[in-house]
Enzyme design. Structure first.
Site, PDB file in Angstrom:
ATOM      1  N   LYS A 232      50.518  30.500  38.611  1.00  0.00           N
ATOM      2  CA  LYS A 232      49.960  31.850  38.687  1.00  0.00           C
ATOM      3  C   LYS A 232      48.500  31.870  38.238  1.00  0.00           C
ATOM      4  O   LYS A 232      47.617  32.379  38.933  1.00  0.00           O
ATOM      5  CB  LYS A 232      50.810  32.802  37.834  1.00  0.00           C
ATOM      6  CG  LYS A 232      50.206  34.174  37.623  1.00  0.00           C
ATOM      7  CD  LYS A 232      49.938  34.859  38.953  1.00  0.00           C
ATOM      8  CE  LYS A 232      48.992  36.006  38.818  1.00  0.00           C
ATOM      9  NZ  LYS A 232      49.603  37.280  38.683  1.00  0.00           N
ATOM     10  N   CYS A 288      42.834  41.547  36.682  1.00  0.00           N
ATOM     11  CA  CYS A 288      43.484  40.231  36.736  1.00  0.00           C
ATOM     12  C   CYS A 288      42.504  39.065  36.713  1.00  0.00           C
ATOM     13  O   CYS A 288      42.503  38.284  35.771  1.00  0.00           O
ATOM     14  CB  CYS A 288      44.371  40.153  37.972  1.00  0.00           C
ATOM     15  SG  CYS A 288      45.623  41.434  38.003  1.00  0.00           S
TER      16      CYS A 288
HETATM   17  C1  UGA Z   1      44.574  39.310  42.192  1.00  0.00           C
HETATM   18  C2  UGA Z   1      45.173  38.228  43.104  1.00  0.00           C
HETATM   19  O1  UGA Z   1      44.549  38.280  44.388  1.00  0.00           O
HETATM   20  C3  UGA Z   1      46.677  38.414  43.254  1.00  0.00           C
HETATM   21  O2  UGA Z   1      47.225  37.366  44.038  1.00  0.00           O
HETATM   22  C4  UGA Z   1      47.313  38.401  41.863  1.00  0.00           C
HETATM   23  O3  UGA Z   1      48.724  38.580  41.928  1.00  0.00           O
HETATM   24  C5  UGA Z   1      46.705  39.527  41.045  1.00  0.00           C
HETATM   25  O4  UGA Z   1      45.280  39.316  40.944  1.00  0.00           O
HETATM   26  C6  UGA Z   1      47.340  39.512  39.670  1.00  0.00           C
HETATM   27  O5  UGA Z   1      47.091  38.571  38.914  1.00  0.00           O
HETATM   28  O6  UGA Z   1      48.166  40.376  39.366  1.00  0.00           O
HETATM   29  P1  UGA Z   1      43.821  41.847  42.563  1.00  0.00           P
HETATM   30  O7  UGA Z   1      43.338  41.843  41.151  1.00  0.00           O
HETATM   31  O8  UGA Z   1      44.615  43.007  43.060  1.00  0.00           O
HETATM   32  O9  UGA Z   1      44.739  40.558  42.854  1.00  0.00           O
HETATM   33  O10 UGA Z   1      42.504  41.742  43.452  1.00  0.00           O
HETATM   34  P2  UGA Z   1      41.932  40.763  44.580  1.00  0.00           P
HETATM   35  O11 UGA Z   1      42.292  41.280  45.915  1.00  0.00           O
HETATM   36  O12 UGA Z   1      42.242  39.363  44.259  1.00  0.00           O
HETATM   37  O13 UGA Z   1      40.364  41.010  44.369  1.00  0.00           O
HETATM   38  C7  UGA Z   1      39.746  40.653  43.137  1.00  0.00           C
HETATM   39  C8  UGA Z   1      38.268  40.903  43.171  1.00  0.00           C
HETATM   40  O14 UGA Z   1      37.601  39.943  43.983  1.00  0.00           O
HETATM   41  C9  UGA Z   1      37.829  42.272  43.702  1.00  0.00           C
HETATM   42  O15 UGA Z   1      36.862  42.803  42.824  1.00  0.00           O
HETATM   43  C10 UGA Z   1      37.223  41.954  45.050  1.00  0.00           C
HETATM   44  O16 UGA Z   1      36.212  42.870  45.417  1.00  0.00           O
HETATM   45  C11 UGA Z   1      36.649  40.569  44.793  1.00  0.00           C
HETATM   46  N1  UGA Z   1      36.453  39.756  46.013  1.00  0.00           N
HETATM   47  C12 UGA Z   1      37.520  39.417  46.785  1.00  0.00           C
HETATM   48  C13 UGA Z   1      35.184  39.301  46.351  1.00  0.00           C
HETATM   49  O17 UGA Z   1      34.189  39.586  45.653  1.00  0.00           O
HETATM   50  N2  UGA Z   1      35.027  38.523  47.475  1.00  0.00           N
HETATM   51  C14 UGA Z   1      36.080  38.181  48.249  1.00  0.00           C
HETATM   52  O18 UGA Z   1      35.874  37.461  49.255  1.00  0.00           O
HETATM   53  C15 UGA Z   1      37.353  38.639  47.903  1.00  0.00           C
END
Ligand code: UGA
Length: 477
Positions: A232, A288
């Site tokens: 994880k 997260c």
């Molecule tokens: C993340 C993980 O993606 C999940 O798989 C995990 O279960 C979850 O954490 C957790 O630990 O509970 P989440 O926090 O909902 O999920 O958000 P993400 O979709 O991963 O995005 C995280 C951040 O990365 C956001 O701020 C988003 O804007 C940024 N991001 C994402 C980027 O800057 N560039 C990208 O290409 C993708």
């Protein structure tokens, strides 16, 4: 009977669970935040009788009526459907719920400890202890919370110490990978199911619980407890690394005159690399990724795994530098100072399709400019209330047009679809100076440029356009 009676009285709770899942293991879910509420609803959708438990009576009462205290697409509908079908109930009575169930999912939070980057394990320890002590018949405790490696082995000892004589209880680890904004879909159709520390009987039980996704091809990985815990944290660390990698390359693109989005598209065609999580921009935030990589650094340091510490530290540094980069671009667009300049901030949530503003890069930038004397107006389709609670001194607009009117610079900080498809021409007419910093590389630069905007992406050349001479900064009314 009122919903409130159901949430406190075990007999009423059993009556409330009038589902059609007889013969199947009954499930309790401890903790009804993002993870627990979604997991409980998804388990009910998969045909089980489920009891969600939370210490917060207001949250339990709301969930029992299908009101979800956060924005998650599709979740309220699923909860209402299964509370009505009798497969899902919510209660504050942990002991009552555990006595009625066979599989107990621990889904409580592991926030950052105050004054440290270590995870605060007090909730997960307390929940596990309480479940073990309340077990009146054989059952399985299944940890889903994100924990530092080594935690599950300690929790297993707690279960063994607390459980009553004659009751057989084991603890296994089954981490969750759901994303906010896609939580329901990710839970119903996960990429993989990781089962840590199972033996033949607990493995068979969990395969029964996850029979539906397994039948549709979701792979199951059985492993030991520390591997399951680390899968994880490593998944989140890898996602964070991908984002910081492309952001480091975007800096290089900028000085070399290259375009990071085209570069990422080209990289992504190599399926060893993949296109996902290669969007350069303001970087990652939320509850997260930042917390998990810092907890990983803390734990790796404790265990003397220094290479992981160094790598994750760099990932964090690069990520935080992106926020400063956007602040600098906003200052530059305002001629060297944002004092009394009007700054329109599009986005408060840490990413689209959520109202979560925990460690939101957008709010971080908005607050930093506000503290430098800018007149910041923030707009977000879902996160205004949560943002207002976190930053009560910031001002909020109801519409994009309201935020952009008279703005000296516009910052696109969260790529909500309504921002990306906004009427560029109409907004150009109301802005004081049509310059947009596209900090998510989400705008169609050709469209915005044709509408009269100077578009400043990250990691790509700005669109050429003669800027209007800035009028003197407006004094606050
Ligand atoms: C993340 C993980 O993606 C999940 O798989 C995990 O279960 C979850 O954490 C957790 O630990 O509970 P989440 O926090 O909902 O999920 O958000 P993400 O979709 O991963 O995005 C995280 C951040 O990365 C956001 O701020 C988003 O804007 C940024 N991001 C994402 C980027 O800057 N560039 C990208 O290409 C993708």
């Amino acid at each position: 009977m009122t919903e409130n009676d159901r949430t406190t009285d075990p007999a009423a709770l059993e009556d409330a669970l009038a589902g059609d899942a007889s013969g199947r293991p009954r499930i309790s879910v401890i903790g009804t935040g993002y993870l627990g509420a979604t997991h409980a609803a998804a388990m009910a959708e998969m045909g089980f009788d489920v009891i969600g438990v939370d210490a917060d009576p207001a949250k339990v009462a709301a969930l029992a009526e299908g009101r979800v205290p956060f924005f998650e697409p599709g979740l309220p509908e699923l909860i209402v459907e299964h509370v009505s079908s009798g497969r899902l109930a919510f209660t504050t009575d942990l002991a009552g719920a555990v006595a009625l169930s066979d599989v107990h999912f621990v889904c409580v939070g592991t926030p950052q400890r105050r004054g440290s980057h270590a995870a605060d394990l007090s909730y997960v320890e307390e929940a596990t202890r309480a479940v073990a002590a309340a077990m009146s018949h054989d059952g399985l405790v299944v940890g889903k919370s994100t924990v530092p490696v080594g935690t599950a082995a300690r929790l297993r000892e707690i279960v063994a110490a607390e459980v009553r004589p004659g009751v057989r209880a084991d603890l296994v680890w089954n981490p969750e990978f759901l994303r906010e904004g896609h939580a329901v879909e990710d839970t119903l159709r996960p990429d993989r199911i990781v089962l840590g520390g199972t033996d033949a009987s607990s493995e068979a039980l969990l395969r029964e619980v996850y029979a539906q996704p397994i039948a549709t091809g979701t792979p199951v990985i059985s492993c030991d407890l520390p591997t399951a815990e680390l899968v994880k944290v490593s998944a989140n660390a890898f996602l964070a690394t991908k984002i910081s990698f492309i952001n480091a390359i975007s800096e290089l693109c900028e000085v070399a005159g290259a375009d990071v989005t085209t570069l990422a598209d080209a990289l992504g065609h190599d399926d060893r690399i993949g296109r996902k999580f290669l969007n350069a921009g303001l970087g990652f935030g939320g509850g997260c990724l930042p917390k998990d990589i810092r907890a990983l650094v803390h734990r790796a340091n404790e265990l003397g795994a220094h290479r992981a510490v160094g790598l994750m530290h760099q990932v964090d540094e690069i990520n935080m530098a992106q926020r400063q980069r956007v602040i600098d671009l906003a200052i530059e667009a305002c001629g060297g100072s944002v004092l009394n300049r009007r700054v329109a901030v599009l986005g408060a949530a840490f990413k689209p399709h959520t109202d979560d503003v925990r460690d939101s890069p957008a709010l971080n930038v908005a607050a930093a400019l506000h503290l430098r004397g800018a007149q910041v107006l923030v707009v977000d389709p879902e996160a205004t209330a949560t943002a207002q609670r976190s930053f009560p001194t910031l001002a909020f607009a109801d519409t994009v047009a309201e935020a952009v009117t008279d703005a000296d610079v516009v910052l696109l900080l969260t790529e909500w679809p309504e921002f990306v498809t906004a009427d560029a021409a109409g907004l150009a007419e109301v802005a004081a100076n049509p310059v947009v910093v596209d900090a998510r590389n989400a705008l169609d630069a050709a469209v915005w440029s044709a509408a009269g905007w100077e578009v400043r992406p990250l990691g790509a050349p700005a669109t050429a356009r003669a800027r209007r001479t800035l009028a003197p900064a407006a004094l606050p009314a």
